[in-house]
Design a protein around this motif. Structure first.
Motif, PDB file in Angstrom:
ATOM      1  N   ALA A  20       0.805  -1.220   0.000  1.00  0.00           N
ATOM      2  CA  ALA A  20       0.000   0.000   0.000  1.00  0.00           C
ATOM      3  C   ALA A  20       0.842   1.275   0.000  1.00  0.00           C
ATOM      4  CB  ALA A  20      -0.979  -0.008   1.170  1.00  0.00           C
ATOM      5  N   SER A  89      -3.555   9.546  -1.498  1.00  0.00           N
ATOM      6  CA  SER A  89      -3.547   8.261  -2.185  1.00  0.00           C
ATOM      7  C   SER A  89      -3.603   7.098  -1.202  1.00  0.00           C
ATOM      8  CB  SER A  89      -2.300   8.145  -3.067  1.00  0.00           C
ATOM      9  OG  SER A  89      -2.244   6.894  -3.695  1.00  0.00           O
ATOM     10  N   HIS A  93      -6.620   4.294  -0.420  1.00  0.00           N
ATOM     11  CA  HIS A  93      -6.343   2.857  -0.545  1.00  0.00           C
ATOM     12  C   HIS A  93      -6.725   2.123   0.738  1.00  0.00           C
ATOM     13  CE1 HIS A  93      -4.173  -0.729  -2.071  1.00  0.00           C
ATOM     14  NE2 HIS A  93      -3.894  -0.919  -0.791  1.00  0.00           N
TER      15      HIS A  93
END
Length: 265
Positions: A20, A89, A93
């Motif tokens: 991630a 971001s 996620h």
């Protein structure tokens, strides 16, 4: 006797391969017009994310790219911008994907059953950790204490500050009753700087850098080679113990406790 286990998060208990943050770093730099390699990202994996952005921007190859694109070297404002893109971001996620690594739930249940307290340190921010912690809790993994660098005035790894906060809150005086488990070099450095027992985990680690599917596709000889490479890195950092995966943790603790009983006996 082991009385407390302090886990890392990504690459240790969740997010096999610690993918991630790598994805988020790449997206953030891509949006800034800069190409950063997985290998460059993983060099400093595990430190506070603000510090990590600074480390990447300071790399000669990245600095040169920045100069080519913007006709100047990256500034603190640029660092702030990339950090903001990274946070956006990664948070997006994490909101849709948090999975426990194999064996984590069984290991946690073993620790709970044996009255061993569980705490964690992380390179994630508090906002990120709130998302991951809540998602992990729904899967049955709920550590007693979660500490981020924001709880210790920004003193991220390899500083022992986060571990020392746990020791203080748990009123722990015997350092050898505490085990720190992680998947990066700075996890081991953090634990050693705090004076506790350090344990490196191999499979699904950031050091190995493979997804679960990628690892499963390897031949047995390839798996042995990959595990050996990661083990050597942990050994070079002076890790006290090294496990292949979380299913080995109960036996490691039983062996440590038994050897202490013999010594004290």
């Amino acid at each position: 006797m082991i009385k407390t286990v302090i886990f890392d998060w990504a690459g240790t208990t969740v997010d096999y391969g610690s993918l991630a943050p790598v994805i988020a770093f790449k997206k953030a730099f891509d949006r800034a017009g800069i190409n950063v390699l997985d290998s460059e990202i993983r060099i400093d994996m595990g430190i506070a994310k603000w510090d990590h952005i600074g480390k990447i921007l300071a790399m000669p190859r990245i600095s040169e790219q920045w100069k080519e694109v913007y006709n100047r070297l990256p500034s603190e404002d640029d660092r702030e911008n990339v950090y903001g893109l990274f946070q956006e971001s990664l948070i997006n996620h994490l909101k849709i994907s948090t999975e426990l690594k194999p064996g984590v739930l069984d290991a946690f249940q073993y620790l709970t059953a044996h009255h061993i307290r569980v705490a964690t340190t992380t390179g994630y921010t508090l906002e990120m950790m709130n998302i991951v912690r809540d998602s992990a809790a729904k899967l049955g993994y709920l550590p007693e204490l979660v500490v981020t660098s924001e709880d210790v005035a920004g003193q991220g790894r390899p500083s022992p500050a986060m571990i020392k906060t746990i020791l203080s809150q748990f009123s722990i005086n015997e350092l050898q009753s505490v085990m720190k488990i992680g998947d990066t070099v700075v996890d081991i450095q953090e634990g050693k700087n705090a004076g506790v027992i350090t344990v490196g985990i191999i499979e699904g680690s950031s050091l190995m850098g493979l997804s679960e599917a990628e690892y499963d596709r390897l031949t047995e000889d390839e798996k042995i080679l990959k595990r050996r490479e990661v083990r050597t890195t942990f050994e070079n950092e002076g890790a006290d113990l090294i496990i292949n995966n979380m299913s080995e943790l109960p036996d490691v603790i039983e062996t440590l406790n038994a050897s202490e009983e013999v010594t004290n006996g």
